[in-house]
Enzyme design. Structure first.
Site, PDB file in Angstrom:
ATOM      1  N   TYR A  24      67.897   5.820  56.570  1.00  0.00           N
ATOM      2  CA  TYR A  24      67.968   7.153  55.966  1.00  0.00           C
ATOM      3  C   TYR A  24      66.713   7.950  56.294  1.00  0.00           C
ATOM      4  CZ  TYR A  24      71.971   6.034  52.945  1.00  0.00           C
ATOM      5  OH  TYR A  24      73.194   5.708  52.455  1.00  0.00           O
ATOM      6  N   LYS A  36      60.039 -13.149  26.974  1.00  0.00           N
ATOM      7  CA  LYS A  36      60.788 -11.896  26.803  1.00  0.00           C
ATOM      8  C   LYS A  36      61.243 -11.381  28.169  1.00  0.00           C
ATOM      9  CE  LYS A  36      56.365  -9.473  26.818  1.00  0.00           C
ATOM     10  NZ  LYS A  36      55.309  -8.884  25.974  1.00  0.00           N
TER      11      LYS A  36
END
Ligand SMILES: *Cc1c(COP(=O)(O)O)cnc(C)c1O
Length: 349
Positions: free
Chosen positions: A252, A42
Site C-alpha cells: 500500500y 491480567k
C-alpha cells in the site's frame, strides 16, 4: 449432521517459551530477597495466554496471582485456588462482592466506597491499596484514619510505584510514604514492587512482589538485562513468494521501491494480529540466523519481506519476527507492555 471439518493448522502463531517464563519468575523471586514473588496475569497474562503462563508459573513455585477484572478470574481459577488470586480493580457493586465470596478470591479495596461495599456484603479477607503518589487507584493516606477501616481483615497491604522504570526521586518518596502506612495499618503482608520496583533493590520488596512485564520478557529497568529471557516470538508462514522487477514498488502506498530485481515473500501476519504498521519498513523476520527485512507498509493480514538472503524459502515455510522487547520498543516507539498485549486473536490461537 456431518461433523465440522477439521481445521488445517494455522498460518501464524505466537511461540511462547514456558521455560523462559519459569526462569524469569525464579530470577525475580530471587531478586525479591526474602519476599515472595507473585505474578500479574491480567490481560490474558500480558497477551501470552493464561493457559500457557499459569502452568509454568505454578511449576516454578509462584503462589500469588493478580488480575485486574472480575471477568479474568474464572480462567485463573482453572489452575489455582481462589485464595491465591487478588482482583486489582476491586468491587464496584454488591454483585462483585458476592462473586468474590463465592469464588473465594480477594478483592483489592481501592477507596472508602469499596471498603464499605465489602463490609456491607459481609467482609472477610481482602487486600487494601493505598495511593502513595500515583493518583490512580488506592485510598489516600489521610483517609486511613476512617472508622470504616477498623473491621477490615487486610491480607495484603499494597501501594503501586508510578515511576520505578525511571531514575528520579519519586520511588524513594513513595517507599517512605509506604513504610509509614505499613507501620499504621494492620496487615498480614505488605507489597509495593512491580517488575521495575524489584530492580530497585530489596528495600522495595517487603513481603510480596508483583511482577508482570518482566515475567513475559520485558526489561523494565536496565538492571534486569541479562537476567530476563525472551518469552514470545510471533511466527508466520509464507503464503506467497515472488520476484519484483527493478523499479516497481511493494505494498500500500508504494512506499518501498525495488532497486534491482528482488525476491520477496508475503507473510500471513498483519496489523490485525498486533504486528502494527509501526513496523513498516523497520521490522525484520528471521529464518535461522538469516535476517529478512520488512518491505513497505504492513497490511491488515499480510507483511512483505525481502528474502534475497534466503532464496530457498518457499510457500509454507515459517519465519520468526524479531521481537526482543527492549529493541522492539526503541524501534517502534511502542512500549514493551503494548508490544506484548497487542497480539490479536488469530496470533494467540
Ligand atoms: C499491572 C500491575 C503490576 C505489574 O506491573 P509490571 O510493571 O507489569 O511488573 C503490579 N501491580 C499492580 C497494581 C498492577 O496494576
Amino acid at each position: 449432521m456431518p461433523s465440522d471439518p477439521a481445521l488445517p493448522p494455522p498460518a501464524l502463531r505466537l511461540r511462547v517459551d514456558s521455560g523462559a517464563i519459569a526462569d524469569n519468575w525464579r530470577s525475580l523471586d530471587s531478586l525479591s530477597g526474602s519476599a515472595d514473588a507473585g505474578a500479574a496475569v491480567k490481560a490474558d497474562a500480558y497477551g501470552v495466554g493464561v493457559s500457557r503462563a499459569m502452568p509454568a508459573l505454578l511449576d516454578a513455585g509462584c503462589r500469588n496471582f493478580f488480575v485486574a477484572h472480575w471477568c479474568e478470574v474464572p480462567e485463573v481459577l482453572g489452575h489455582v485456588d481462589g485464595s491465591s488470586i487478588a482482583v486489582l480493580h476491586g468491587p464496584t457493586s454488591p454483585a462483585d462482592c458476592a462473586y468474590a465470596r463465592e469464588a473465594g478470591v480477594r478483592p483489592v479495596l481501592n477507596s472508602l466506597h469499596q471498603v464499605r461495599l465489602w463490609q456491607n456484603s459481609g467482609g472477610g479477607a481482602c487486600d487494601l491499596m493505598v495511593d502513595t503518589g500515583m493518583n490512580r487507584l488506592g485510598l489516600r493516606p489521610e483517609e486511613l484514619g476512617d472508622a470504616a477501616l477498623d473491621p477490615l481483615e487486610v491480607d495484603t497491604l499494597m501501594s503501586h510505584l508510578s515511576c520505578a522504570d525511571e531514575d528520579g526521586p519519586q520511588s524513594a518518596r513513595q517507599l517512605s510514604a509506604f513504610r509509614d502506612i505499613v507501620a499504621r495499618i494492620p496487615h498480614r503482608r505488605a507489597s509495593l514492587a512491580n517488575s521495575a520496583g524489584i530492580a530497585l533493590g530489596p528495600d522495595y520488596a517487603f513481603d510480596l512482589t508483583r511482577p508482570g512485564l518482566a515475567l513475559y520478557g520485558g526489561i523494565a529497568r536496565p538492571e534486569l538485562a541479562g537476567r530476563i529471557r525472551q518469552v514470545v516470538t510471533p511466527q508466520a508462514a509464507i503464503i506467497q513468494t515472488r520476484t519484483v522487477p527493478a523499479g516497481e514498488t511493494v505494498g500500500y502506498g508504494g512506499t518501498f521501491r525495488v532497486e534491482r530485481d528482488m525476491r520477496i515473500a508475503i507473510l500471513s501476519i498483519g496489523y490485525a494480529d498486533g504486528y502494527l504498521r509501526a513496523w513498516s519498513g523497520k521490522g525484520a523476520f528471521r529464518h535461522g540466523e538469516i535476517v529478512l527485512p520488512v518491505l513497505g507498509r504492513v497490511s491488515m493480514d499480510m507483511t512483505a519481506i525481502d528474502i534475497s538472503a534466503a532464496p530457498h524459502l518457499n510457500e509454507g515455510d515459517w519465519v520468526d519476527a524479531e521481537y526482543d522487547l527492549a529493541q522492539a520498543s526503541s524501534c517502534t516507539g511502542l512500549t514493551q507492555y503494548e508490544l506484548l498485549t497487542l497480539s490479536g486473536p488469530r496470533l494467540r490461537g
